[in-house]
Design a protein around this motif. Sequence first.
Motif, PDB file in Angstrom:
ATOM      1  N   TRP A   1      11.318   0.225 -14.280  1.00 23.30           N
ATOM      2  CA  TRP A   1      10.571   0.918 -15.336  1.00 23.30           C
ATOM      3  C   TRP A   1       9.110   0.476 -15.405  1.00 23.30           C
ATOM      4  N   ALA A   2       8.756  -0.571 -14.702  1.00 25.78           N
ATOM      5  CA  ALA A   2       7.368  -1.051 -14.740  1.00 25.78           C
ATOM      6  C   ALA A   2       6.592  -0.664 -13.485  1.00 25.78           C
ATOM      7  N   ILE A   3       7.269  -0.059 -12.510  1.00 25.21           N
ATOM      8  CA  ILE A   3       6.593   0.243 -11.235  1.00 25.21           C
ATOM      9  C   ILE A   3       5.826   1.549 -11.342  1.00 25.21           C
ATOM     10  N   GLY A   4       4.518   1.437 -11.192  1.00 26.60           N
ATOM     11  CA  GLY A   4       3.658   2.629 -11.176  1.00 26.60           C
ATOM     12  C   GLY A   4       3.576   3.353 -12.512  1.00 26.60           C
ATOM     13  N   THR A   5       4.050   2.712 -13.577  1.00 28.93           N
ATOM     14  CA  THR A   5       4.092   3.396 -14.877  1.00 28.93           C
ATOM     15  C   THR A   5       3.012   2.903 -15.829  1.00 28.93           C
TER      16      THR A   5
ATOM     17  N   GLY B   1      14.395  -3.523   0.500  1.00 27.13           N
ATOM     18  CA  GLY B   1      15.092  -3.197  -0.746  1.00 27.13           C
ATOM     19  C   GLY B   1      14.175  -2.788  -1.882  1.00 27.13           C
ATOM     20  N   HIS B   2      12.976  -2.317  -1.556  1.00 28.44           N
ATOM     21  CA  HIS B   2      12.098  -1.829  -2.630  1.00 28.44           C
ATOM     22  C   HIS B   2      12.827  -0.724  -3.396  1.00 28.44           C
ATOM     23  N   SER B   3      12.583  -0.623  -4.693  1.00 29.96           N
ATOM     24  CA  SER B   3      13.334   0.368  -5.492  1.00 29.96           C
ATOM     25  C   SER B   3      13.095   1.794  -4.991  1.00 29.96           C
TER      26      SER B   3
ATOM     27  N   TYR C   1      10.876  -9.791  -8.148  1.00 24.74           N
ATOM     28  CA  TYR C   1      11.532  -9.169  -9.312  1.00 24.74           C
ATOM     29  C   TYR C   1      10.649  -8.021  -9.756  1.00 24.74           C
ATOM     30  N   GLU C   2      11.174  -6.807  -9.615  1.00 27.25           N
ATOM     31  CA  GLU C   2      10.388  -5.616  -9.961  1.00 27.25           C
ATOM     32  C   GLU C   2      11.213  -4.713 -10.869  1.00 27.25           C
ATOM     33  N   PRO C   3      11.050  -4.843 -12.186  1.00 22.45           N
ATOM     34  CA  PRO C   3      11.764  -3.920 -13.069  1.00 22.45           C
ATOM     35  C   PRO C   3      11.313  -2.495 -12.758  1.00 22.45           C
TER      36      PRO C   3
ATOM     37  N   ALA D   1       2.720 -12.251  -7.018  1.00 22.24           N
ATOM     38  CA  ALA D   1       2.894 -10.852  -7.424  1.00 22.24           C
ATOM     39  C   ALA D   1       3.013  -9.950  -6.209  1.00 22.24           C
ATOM     40  N   LEU D   2       3.795  -8.890  -6.378  1.00 21.10           N
ATOM     41  CA  LEU D   2       3.833  -7.795  -5.421  1.00 21.10           C
ATOM     42  C   LEU D   2       3.136  -6.634  -6.129  1.00 21.10           C
ATOM     43  N   VAL D   3       2.033  -6.189  -5.553  1.00 20.19           N
ATOM     44  CA  VAL D   3       1.144  -5.271  -6.264  1.00 20.19           C
ATOM     45  C   VAL D   3       1.085  -3.932  -5.543  1.00 20.19           C
ATOM     46  N   GLY D   4       1.350  -2.849  -6.265  1.00 21.19           N
ATOM     47  CA  GLY D   4       1.253  -1.515  -5.688  1.00 21.19           C
ATOM     48  C   GLY D   4      -0.104  -0.905  -5.976  1.00 21.19           C
ATOM     49  N   GLY D   5      -0.171  -0.073  -7.019  1.00 25.95           N
ATOM     50  CA  GLY D   5      -1.376   0.700  -7.329  1.00 25.95           C
ATOM     51  C   GLY D   5      -2.677  -0.097  -7.308  1.00 25.95           C
ATOM     52  N   ALA D   6      -2.700  -1.246  -7.980  1.00 22.35           N
ATOM     53  CA  ALA D   6      -3.957  -2.011  -8.086  1.00 22.35           C
ATOM     54  C   ALA D   6      -4.363  -2.660  -6.765  1.00 22.35           C
TER      55      ALA D   6
ATOM     56  N   TRP E   1       0.821  -1.229   0.000  1.00 30.78           N
ATOM     57  CA  TRP E   1       0.000   0.000   0.000  1.00 30.78           C
ATOM     58  C   TRP E   1       0.845   1.266   0.000  1.00 30.78           C
ATOM     59  N   LYS E   2       2.139   1.135   0.184  1.00 24.10           N
ATOM     60  CA  LYS E   2       3.028   2.309   0.214  1.00 24.10           C
ATOM     61  C   LYS E   2       2.489   3.343   1.220  1.00 24.10           C
ATOM     62  N   MET E   3       2.613   4.638   0.919  1.00 24.65           N
ATOM     63  CA  MET E   3       2.182   5.658   1.884  1.00 24.65           C
ATOM     64  C   MET E   3       0.718   6.030   1.610  1.00 24.65           C
TER      65      MET E   3
ATOM     66  N   GLY F   1       6.631  -7.960  -9.831  1.00 25.20           N
ATOM     67  CA  GLY F   1       5.989  -6.697  -9.469  1.00 25.20           C
ATOM     68  C   GLY F   1       6.252  -5.648 -10.522  1.00 25.20           C
ATOM     69  N   GLY F   2       5.234  -4.846 -10.822  1.00 24.36           N
ATOM     70  CA  GLY F   2       5.378  -3.774 -11.819  1.00 24.36           C
ATOM     71  C   GLY F   2       4.114  -3.683 -12.634  1.00 24.36           C
ATOM     72  N   SER F   3       3.193  -2.799 -12.196  1.00 29.12           N
ATOM     73  CA  SER F   3       1.926  -2.575 -12.901  1.00 29.12           C
ATOM     74  C   SER F   3       1.112  -3.864 -13.115  1.00 29.12           C
ATOM     75  N   VAL F   4       1.103  -4.724 -12.106  1.00 29.34           N
ATOM     76  CA  VAL F   4       0.218  -5.901 -12.180  1.00 29.34           C
ATOM     77  C   VAL F   4      -1.216  -5.423 -11.975  1.00 29.34           C
TER      78      VAL F   4
HETATM   79  C1  PEP Z   1       5.473  -1.814  -6.212  1.00 36.23           C
HETATM   80  O1  PEP Z   1       5.675  -0.673  -5.853  1.00 36.23           O
HETATM   81  O2  PEP Z   1       5.956  -2.762  -5.580  1.00 36.23           O
HETATM   82  C2  PEP Z   1       4.679  -2.010  -7.417  1.00 36.23           C
HETATM   83  C3  PEP Z   1       4.793  -3.129  -8.053  1.00 36.23           C
HETATM   84  O3  PEP Z   1       3.864  -0.957  -7.790  1.00 36.23           O
HETATM   85  P1  PEP Z   1       2.808  -0.945  -9.023  1.00 36.23           P
HETATM   86  O4  PEP Z   1       2.018  -2.232  -8.938  1.00 36.23           O
HETATM   87  O5  PEP Z   1       1.978   0.259  -8.775  1.00 36.23           O
HETATM   88  O6  PEP Z   1       3.616  -0.873 -10.267  1.00 36.23           O
END
Ligand code: PEP
Length: 254
Positions: A171-175, A95-97, A167-169, A232-237, A10-12, A212-215
Amino acid sequence: MRKKIVAANWKMNMTQSEATRFISTFLLEVGESRDVEIVLVPPFTAIATVNAALENAQHVKVGAQNMHWERSGAFTGEISPAMLRDLFVRYVVLGHSERRILFGETDEIVNRKVRAAHEATLRPILCVGESLEQRERGEVEQVLSTQLRGSLAGLGAKELQETVIAYEPVWAIGTGKTATAEQAQEAHAFVRRVLGEISDEATAEKIRIQYGGSVKPDNARTLMSQPDIDGALVGGASLDPRSFAQIVQGAGEK
Ligand code: PEP
């Protein structure tokens, strides 16, 4: 057989009342299946509230987004492994990016945290991944290998098996740009190969590697049906209870 693990970072985001509302909708949507391990990773301030809201859903585990490696002391603003255990936290994202890029965390710092997590019987979710520039320069394998070897230094086979790799590229995080299933599988297979070199092949086969990365609900199933993608590690969704429930269900589908 590795059990899939899907975590909501959920981040902040999420006050206590928002977290409570999320959980009541999420539990209704996600159903009863126990095939997938589910982890909610709220900000520190909502952990106790999330625990209380999950009282009748003990199969959903709770994680933290970061911690310090020391047990206690003069570290203003930091949270120790023991404090997380005290809140019944099981997993900790390390170690999150965003921690590496915005807060200067190096592999050495991440390694101290990973070892401290194991000492406190917390399970690390260790994030690794390359930037777009590194991918374009053909450095993906070198970056992943350096991050894995640096962050996991000194761990034995048992600790490695109890570590989850994400594994979270970058360039795919939150983009909104997701790695294709082929790109992700290729990176995951490489991560598993390095894990085998760090320990041995049998140990590497047991370690779960999340993508992880825009899943999102519409790409989750394809990604997680790849042979080396174990969740999956999921941020935004993950901020929307219905979307996150659909992603969890996608992990359970063959
Ligand atoms: C994350 O921050 O770990 C992540 C994967 O974010 P998002 O799903 O929003 O790309």
